[in-house]
Design a protein around this motif. Structure first.
Motif, PDB file in Angstrom:
ATOM      1  N   ILE A 167      57.667 -53.857  55.677  1.00 31.76           N
ATOM      2  CA  ILE A 167      56.502 -53.043  55.328  1.00 31.76           C
ATOM      3  C   ILE A 167      55.230 -53.844  55.601  1.00 31.76           C
ATOM      4  O   ILE A 167      54.991 -54.875  54.965  1.00 31.76           O
ATOM      5  N   PRO A 168      54.401 -53.428  56.532  1.00 35.94           N
ATOM      6  CA  PRO A 168      53.224 -54.222  56.912  1.00 35.94           C
ATOM      7  C   PRO A 168      52.261 -54.517  55.761  1.00 35.94           C
ATOM      8  O   PRO A 168      51.596 -55.552  55.756  1.00 35.94           O
ATOM      9  N   SER A 169      52.171 -53.615  54.785  1.00 38.21           N
ATOM     10  CA  SER A 169      51.214 -53.815  53.699  1.00 38.21           C
ATOM     11  C   SER A 169      51.762 -54.630  52.540  1.00 38.21           C
ATOM     12  O   SER A 169      51.087 -54.806  51.529  1.00 38.21           O
ATOM     13  N   SER A 170      52.994 -55.140  52.667  1.00 39.80           N
ATOM     14  CA  SER A 170      53.468 -56.155  51.716  1.00 39.80           C
ATOM     15  C   SER A 170      52.746 -57.454  52.035  1.00 39.80           C
ATOM     16  O   SER A 170      52.786 -57.918  53.175  1.00 39.80           O
ATOM     17  N   TYR A 171      52.092 -58.050  51.034  1.00 39.79           N
ATOM     18  CA  TYR A 171      51.304 -59.246  51.333  1.00 39.79           C
ATOM     19  C   TYR A 171      52.100 -60.529  51.150  1.00 39.79           C
ATOM     20  O   TYR A 171      52.046 -61.424  51.996  1.00 39.79           O
ATOM     21  N   TYR A 172      52.830 -60.621  50.043  1.00 37.66           N
ATOM     22  CA  TYR A 172      53.558 -61.869  49.761  1.00 37.66           C
ATOM     23  C   TYR A 172      54.914 -61.544  49.159  1.00 37.66           C
ATOM     24  O   TYR A 172      55.024 -60.845  48.163  1.00 37.66           O
ATOM     25  N   TYR A 236      71.900 -64.170  49.742  1.00 37.06           N
ATOM     26  CA  TYR A 236      70.469 -63.962  49.476  1.00 37.06           C
ATOM     27  C   TYR A 236      69.725 -65.269  49.768  1.00 37.06           C
ATOM     28  O   TYR A 236      69.438 -66.044  48.858  1.00 37.06           O
ATOM     29  N   PRO A 237      69.423 -65.546  51.019  1.00 31.74           N
ATOM     30  CA  PRO A 237      68.779 -66.822  51.367  1.00 31.74           C
ATOM     31  C   PRO A 237      67.405 -66.967  50.695  1.00 31.74           C
ATOM     32  O   PRO A 237      66.608 -66.020  50.667  1.00 31.74           O
ATOM     33  N   LEU A 238      67.152 -68.150  50.170  1.00 27.55           N
ATOM     34  CA  LEU A 238      65.864 -68.417  49.550  1.00 27.55           C
ATOM     35  C   LEU A 238      64.807 -68.608  50.626  1.00 27.55           C
ATOM     36  O   LEU A 238      65.098 -68.983  51.765  1.00 27.55           O
ATOM     37  N   GLY A 239      63.566 -68.365  50.250  1.00 19.56           N
ATOM     38  CA  GLY A 239      62.477 -68.615  51.183  1.00 19.56           C
ATOM     39  C   GLY A 239      61.391 -67.568  51.125  1.00 19.56           C
ATOM     40  O   GLY A 239      61.473 -66.597  50.366  1.00 19.56           O
ATOM     41  N   VAL A 240      60.355 -67.783  51.930  1.00 18.38           N
ATOM     42  CA  VAL A 240      59.220 -66.874  52.020  1.00 18.38           C
ATOM     43  C   VAL A 240      59.505 -65.847  53.112  1.00 18.38           C
ATOM     44  O   VAL A 240      59.830 -66.218  54.244  1.00 18.38           O
ATOM     45  N   TYR A 241      59.364 -64.574  52.784  1.00 20.15           N
ATOM     46  CA  TYR A 241      59.626 -63.507  53.750  1.00 20.15           C
ATOM     47  C   TYR A 241      58.327 -62.883  54.268  1.00 20.15           C
ATOM     48  O   TYR A 241      58.311 -62.323  55.358  1.00 20.15           O
ATOM     49  N   ARG A 242      57.275 -62.974  53.490  1.00 20.60           N
ATOM     50  CA  ARG A 242      55.948 -62.600  53.949  1.00 20.60           C
ATOM     51  C   ARG A 242      54.945 -63.450  53.184  1.00 20.60           C
ATOM     52  O   ARG A 242      55.099 -63.691  52.002  1.00 20.60           O
ATOM     53  N   ASP A 243      53.912 -63.863  53.881  1.00 23.04           N
ATOM     54  CA  ASP A 243      52.825 -64.596  53.232  1.00 23.04           C
ATOM     55  C   ASP A 243      51.556 -64.337  54.028  1.00 23.04           C
ATOM     56  O   ASP A 243      51.489 -64.596  55.217  1.00 23.04           O
ATOM     57  N   GLY A 244      50.576 -63.762  53.348  1.00 21.69           N
ATOM     58  CA  GLY A 244      49.352 -63.419  54.039  1.00 21.69           C
ATOM     59  C   GLY A 244      49.460 -62.148  54.845  1.00 21.69           C
ATOM     60  O   GLY A 244      48.689 -61.916  55.762  1.00 21.69           O
ATOM     61  N   GLY A 245      50.467 -61.329  54.539  1.00 17.25           N
ATOM     62  CA  GLY A 245      50.635 -60.071  55.243  1.00 17.25           C
ATOM     63  C   GLY A 245      51.418 -60.205  56.538  1.00 17.25           C
ATOM     64  O   GLY A 245      51.717 -59.219  57.185  1.00 17.25           O
ATOM     65  N   ALA A 246      51.772 -61.445  56.909  1.00 15.04           N
ATOM     66  CA  ALA A 246      52.522 -61.668  58.149  1.00 15.04           C
ATOM     67  C   ALA A 246      53.974 -61.922  57.813  1.00 15.04           C
ATOM     68  O   ALA A 246      54.296 -62.699  56.923  1.00 15.04           O
ATOM     69  N   GLU A 247      54.871 -61.263  58.556  1.00 11.13           N
ATOM     70  CA  GLU A 247      56.293 -61.461  58.335  1.00 11.13           C
ATOM     71  C   GLU A 247      56.692 -62.846  58.825  1.00 11.13           C
ATOM     72  O   GLU A 247      56.285 -63.293  59.900  1.00 11.13           O
ATOM     73  N   ILE A 248      57.475 -63.554  58.011  1.00 15.56           N
ATOM     74  CA  ILE A 248      57.895 -64.919  58.364  1.00 15.56           C
ATOM     75  C   ILE A 248      59.146 -64.872  59.244  1.00 15.56           C
ATOM     76  O   ILE A 248      60.093 -64.184  58.918  1.00 15.56           O
TER      77      ILE A 248
END
Length: 248
Positions: A167-172, A236-248
């Protein structure tokens, strides 16, 4: 005598009512500390839905509202829009957020609501008797899947961070764990970042936390921490999936 450590002022004096070994208490402590450290406590509203966290408003030393099962993001949306100066967060389990509340969560993320969602994933319905949840692992036994989750019958477990990352509007979005001290510290950092993003008006943030449910899993507290590491984290891998609105 100097006080080296004391209970966070972000928590009330009411004793926690969670089962022995449950991870909810750890996460409550991290949220409470964060709200105090960011000086947010006096204008924060917590949303507690149905489930193990149903009495969370009695534990957090801030304003609280109880929502119907799964509807916490919708209630949080209303409160945040009426009182945008407030810091609003939901505290939800997997039976709540990933089952009956899936639509509310997805649409809040699509709208980019400036709220913080704390998602406790313990792969089971804890409060109501240990039934199979949307996040129950394949082969995991529950009171309603005594032979283990069967993909042909119940499908695969839902990966919420991965789903919301589309979802593009997910920020973090970040998935963490509280099975040992280093990961507890990382979870604290993720929670703090999520609340800071709300302060900065960035939009929808969610921290998914892999959590233990010894009673529901029918294991000891020590074994539950081992289950998180050896069984839950591979799926369920740990980590950042979105940060700053950009998909990781």
């Amino acid at each position: 005598m100097a006080i080296i450590y004391e209970k966070s002022k972000g928590l009330t004096e009411r004793p926690l009512t969670y089962c022995p070994g449950c991870s909810h208490g750890i996460v409550h402590k991290l949220i409470a500390e964060t709200l105090v450290e960011l000086n947010l406590l006096d204008h924060t509203v917590a949303i507690a839905p149905v489930g193990c966290s149903v009495f969370a408003y009695d534990f957090f030393n801030c304003d609280g509202v109880q929502a119907a099962h799964g509807r916490a993001p919708a209630v949080a949306t209303g409160i945040k829009r009426v009182a945008p100066e407030s810091i609003v967060f939901t505290y939800q389990g997997d039976g709540d957020l990933a089952a009956i509340g899936t639509a509310e969560t997805i649409h809040a993320a699509h709208r980019g609501e400036n709220i913080t969602v704390i998602f406790i994933n313990n792969a089971i319905y804890g409060m109501t008797g240990g039934q199979l949840a949307p996040t129950t692992l394949v082969g995991q036994k529950t009171s309603t899947s005594p032979f283990g989750r069967n993909v042909a019958h119940q499908g695969l477990p839902i990966k919420v961070c991965e789903m919301l990352a589309a979802i593009p509007s997910s920020y973090y979005l970040e998935r963490t764990s509280v099975h040992d001290v280093p990961h507890i510290r990382k979870t604290k950092a993720a929670i703090k970042k999520a609340f800071q993003y709300q302060v900065d008006g960035k939009g929808f943030s969610m921290v998914e936390i892999l959590s233990g449910c010894p009673v529901g899993w029918n294991v000891s507290p020590v074994e539950s921490m081992k289950f998180i590491k050896e069984q839950m984290m591979p799926y369920y891998p740990l980590g950042v999936y979105r940060d700053g609105g950009a998909e990781i």
